[in-house]
Design an enzyme around this catalytic site. Structure first.
Site, mmCIF file in Angstrom:
data_model
loop_
_atom_site.group_PDB
_atom_site.id
_atom_site.type_symbol
_atom_site.label_atom_id
_atom_site.label_comp_id
_atom_site.label_asym_id
_atom_site.label_seq_id
_atom_site.Cartn_x
_atom_site.Cartn_y
_atom_site.Cartn_z
ATOM 1 N N ARG A 71 -46.994 -12.371 -19.237
ATOM 2 C CA ARG A 71 -47.256 -13.760 -18.699
ATOM 3 C C ARG A 71 -47.508 -14.640 -19.953
ATOM 4 N NH1 ARG A 71 -51.040 -14.514 -13.762
ATOM 5 N NH2 ARG A 71 -49.901 -16.632 -13.723
ATOM 6 N N CYS A 75 -56.843 -18.433 -18.057
ATOM 7 C CA CYS A 75 -56.036 -17.617 -17.192
ATOM 8 C C CYS A 75 -54.950 -18.367 -16.507
ATOM 9 C CB CYS A 75 -56.586 -16.409 -16.575
ATOM 10 S SG CYS A 75 -57.782 -17.372 -15.324
#
Length: 288
Positions: A187, A241
């Site tokens: 990611r 995050c």
């Protein structure tokens, strides 16, 4: 009543078993799954620590999602609303709070989110259970299906604003501040993006997958290992995050390594999902 000290930011199963029924101790069950919001509550109803109250990521540990995505997928709750919920489940300013989740699911970051939120409200007496639900069961800890009815109390928040960074803070950070992306490497590099509408990372961020804070058994690595893994070398850090949840283990890890929450160990609360809510903000892919 004898003094009781909470070993923060972690407590062991043996500590919790010894003090579970002390009236000053409150336990929050933070089990959850991003893929299925009902998973955690179902698990709680199927068995939890005696006296534990369920803390739902969506309804208790986050605020409402805003139109356009500003604030991210799990915005910080209103401090007064969070304080009111804590008081309603028996958590007061004198309570010693232990948070747990289930590391065996591969998503052992919800307890750290609850821990961080209480610290954000100025509550020092909070810790995460090392090893979580898995360790509790392995040690023969008692399991209950009774839902407690704690006596409501008053929780007065003292918000610690210096624990939080905004998108503007991230953009204006100095060259000496390390920006840590806590998501999985794929990611971060922009190779996959299963949740958010854009892939990649904030330019200048380094990748430190949150899961490295735990060992294979779901226990937290020691201070030396955390310091080596995060490799901050004393620099101030801002950690993010996808939505301000899985970054919190890295914040706890930094505290284990000797850097307490504060100006040198902050959470970008909106995280990637907030960053990409403004298309004018730049996006990077690949390694940095």
């Amino acid at each position: 009543m004898a003094d009781l000290t909470l070993p923060t930011p972690l407590v062991s199963v043996s500590w919790l078993r010894a003090h579970l029924r002390d009236p000053r101790v409150r336990v929050l069950d933070a089990r959850y799954a991003l893929s299925d919001p009902l998973t955690g509550r179902i698990a709680y109803l199927g068995g939890h620590m005696p006296g534990a109250v369920y803390a739902d990521l969506e309804t208790d540990l986050s605020g409402p999602v805003q139109p356009g995505g500003a604030g991210g997928r799990h915005p910080l709750p209103d401090p007064a609303a969070l304080a009111a919920w804590l008081g309603s489940v028996g958590v007061g300013n004198d309570s010693l709070v232990v948070c747990y989740d289930d590391p065996s699911t591969g998503q052992g970051f919800y307890a750290a989110r609850a821990w961080w939120l209480l610290r954000w409200l100025g509550h020092a007496g909070v810790a995460v259970l090392d090893g979580g639900w898995t360790a509790w069961l392995a040690a023969g800890g008692e399991v209950s299906t009774d839902e407690p009815s704690p006596t409501p109390v008053t929780f007065v928040p003292d918000v610690q604003a210096d624990l939080v960074a905004t998108a503007a803070d991230v953009q204006a950070r100095g060259a000496g501040t390390l920006l840590i992306d806590s998501r999985a490497p794929g990611r971060y590099r922009g190779e996959v993006e299963p949740i958010d509408r854009k892939a990649g990372h904030i330019p200048g961020a380094v990748n430190r997958d949150w899961s490295g804070a735990l060992d294979e058994a779901g226990h937290w690595r020691d201070a030396q290992a955390q310091a080596a893994r995060l490799d901050a070398q004393g620099a101030p850090t801002v950690t993010y995050c996808g939505s301000g949840v899985s970054a919190t283990p890295n914040l706890l890890a930094r505290e284990l390594a000797g850097v307490p929450l504060g100006p040198d160990n902050r959470l970008y609360a909106g995280s990637w999902s907030d960053w990409i809510s403004d298309d004018a903000r730049p996006v990077a892919t690949g390694e940095e």
